[in-house]
Design a protein around this motif. Structure first.
Motif, PDB file in Angstrom:
ATOM      1  N   GLY A 196       0.814  -1.209   0.000  1.00 19.24           N
ATOM      2  CA  GLY A 196       0.000   0.000   0.000  1.00 19.24           C
ATOM      3  C   GLY A 196       0.842   1.250   0.000  1.00 19.24           C
ATOM      4  O   GLY A 196       2.065   1.209   0.187  1.00 19.24           O
ATOM      5  N   ASN A 197       0.188   2.383  -0.210  1.00 19.13           N
ATOM      6  CA  ASN A 197       0.890   3.666  -0.230  1.00 19.13           C
ATOM      7  C   ASN A 197       0.050   4.746   0.421  1.00 19.13           C
ATOM      8  O   ASN A 197      -1.187   4.645   0.501  1.00 19.13           O
ATOM      9  N   THR A 229       0.042   8.954  -0.025  1.00 16.77           N
ATOM     10  CA  THR A 229       0.592  10.147  -0.667  1.00 16.77           C
ATOM     11  C   THR A 229       0.336  11.360   0.207  1.00 16.77           C
ATOM     12  O   THR A 229      -0.790  11.565   0.683  1.00 16.77           O
ATOM     13  N   PRO A 252      -3.334   1.288  -3.193  1.00 11.93           N
ATOM     14  CA  PRO A 252      -2.461   0.137  -3.444  1.00 11.93           C
ATOM     15  C   PRO A 252      -1.163   0.538  -4.135  1.00 11.93           C
ATOM     16  O   PRO A 252      -1.092   1.520  -4.874  1.00 11.93           O
ATOM     17  N   SER A 253      -0.111  -0.244  -3.884  1.00  9.20           N
ATOM     18  CA  SER A 253       1.169  -0.141  -4.581  1.00  9.20           C
ATOM     19  C   SER A 253       1.599  -1.536  -5.001  1.00  9.20           C
ATOM     20  O   SER A 253       1.311  -2.521  -4.316  1.00  9.20           O
ATOM     21  N   TYR A 311       1.361   2.896  -8.656  1.00  4.85           N
ATOM     22  CA  TYR A 311       0.497   3.236  -7.535  1.00  4.85           C
ATOM     23  C   TYR A 311      -0.562   4.229  -7.978  1.00  4.85           C
ATOM     24  O   TYR A 311      -0.489   4.789  -9.082  1.00  4.85           O
ATOM     25  N   ASP A 312      -1.554   4.446  -7.100  1.00  2.00           N
ATOM     26  CA  ASP A 312      -2.761   5.175  -7.503  1.00  2.00           C
ATOM     27  C   ASP A 312      -3.216   6.117  -6.384  1.00  2.00           C
ATOM     28  O   ASP A 312      -4.077   5.767  -5.590  1.00  2.00           O
ATOM     29  N   TYR A 358      -3.015   8.053 -11.632  1.00  2.53           N
ATOM     30  CA  TYR A 358      -2.332   6.771 -11.792  1.00  2.53           C
ATOM     31  C   TYR A 358      -0.869   7.057 -12.126  1.00  2.53           C
ATOM     32  O   TYR A 358      -0.575   7.794 -13.070  1.00  2.53           O
ATOM     33  N   THR A 371       5.156  10.229  -2.006  1.00  2.75           N
ATOM     34  CA  THR A 371       4.401   9.040  -1.632  1.00  2.75           C
ATOM     35  C   THR A 371       5.282   8.074  -0.852  1.00  2.75           C
ATOM     36  O   THR A 371       6.427   7.818  -1.218  1.00  2.75           O
ATOM     37  N   HIS A 419       5.592   4.156   0.524  1.00  6.40           N
ATOM     38  CA  HIS A 419       5.131   2.822   0.146  1.00  6.40           C
ATOM     39  C   HIS A 419       5.588   1.792   1.181  1.00  6.40           C
ATOM     40  O   HIS A 419       6.732   1.842   1.646  1.00  6.40           O
ATOM     41  N   VAL A 475       5.603  -2.395   1.225  1.00  2.00           N
ATOM     42  CA  VAL A 475       5.282  -3.551   0.397  1.00  2.00           C
ATOM     43  C   VAL A 475       5.982  -4.797   0.922  1.00  2.00           C
ATOM     44  O   VAL A 475       6.925  -4.721   1.702  1.00  2.00           O
TER      45      VAL A 475
END
Length: 232
Positions: free
Chosen positions: A34-35, A37, A64-65, A89-90, A101, A221, A223, A225
């Motif tokens: 996940g992320n 920002t 999500p990432s 990521y978004d 995106y 951002t 992240h 993971v």
């Protein structure tokens, strides 16, 4: 993209032809997480002049990432390596209908420290690592303009230069290596923190013949993971 694939293939073939003691250790990572920002500011302008302008803070929510990364550790300097990363990521903001995106392509200088060495894991079964490097960040923005009276959403894609840093730890869970080899054929799991930063160019669109511009400040951002890695 064909040039990148050709270059990586050429390096792989050339390195594999080297003597065993100088051979690089290649790796391929796949990860998901996940992320978050950081909040930033945005401006929307509609029409020449502009005729309508709106600005304010953008509060992104967690999203999500994921992605993959390929690279190699030098045979002669096994703590030093290089990688090509392709994360995605978004960043999304619900209230104002902003969705961005991001698909970066980043080149990383990698460092690692070997822990828990043995015959099956000559470079360490446990490997803390870090990486940093520049990248091209391809971003597509989608903005709901209905609150401003526009009949369609703004959508545009831009490419900008940014920064990518990572820090994590790998734990090798399986090895088919021989004492004379260089950690060939190992499978690892890892957890990783990443940070990406870039300043997007203005997003522009033409909606029903009216120019629309969306400007957003830096996108920073964080992240978190986890993934699986193959070393060969």
């Amino acid at each position: 993209m064909r040039v990148v694939v050709f270059a990586l293939t050429s390096i792989l073939v050339a390195t594999w032809a080297l003597p065993e003691t100088a051979r690089a250790e290649f790796f391929f990572d796949v990860y998901l997480g996940g992320n978050v920002t950081e909040d930033t500011d945005g401006v929307v302008e509609i029409g020449a002049g502009p005729q309508i302008s709106a600005s304010g803070p953008i509060d992104f929510k967690a999203g999500p990432s994921g992605g993959f990364r390929g690279g190699y550790w030098l045979g002669s300097v096994p703590w030093l390596g290089f990688a090509l990363g392709m994360p995605a990521y978004d960043p999304e903001e619900d209230e104002s209908g902003i969705d961005v995106y991001v698909f970066p392509i980043t080149a990383l200088l990698m460092l690692r420290y070997p822990l828990a060495k043995d015959e099956d894991y000559p470079q360490g079964r446990l490997q803390p690592y870090a990486g940093v490097g520049p990248g091209v960040f391809v971003s597509t923005a989608k903005l709901d303009l209905s609150p401003l009276g526009a009949p369609e959403d703004l959508k545009d894609t831009r490419a900008d230069v940014g920064l990518h840093t990572v820090a994590g730890v790998k734990f090798h869970v399986f090895s088919s290596a021989r004492p004379s080899s260089s950690s060939l054929g190992t499978v690892a799991v890892f957890v990783e923190y990443g940070f990406t930063r870039f300043d997007p160019s203005d997003f522009d669109d033409d909606i029903a013949g009216v120019p629309v511009r969306f400007q957003v400040d830096r996108l920073q951002t964080h992240h978190a993971v986890a993934g699986v890695s193959l070393h060969f």
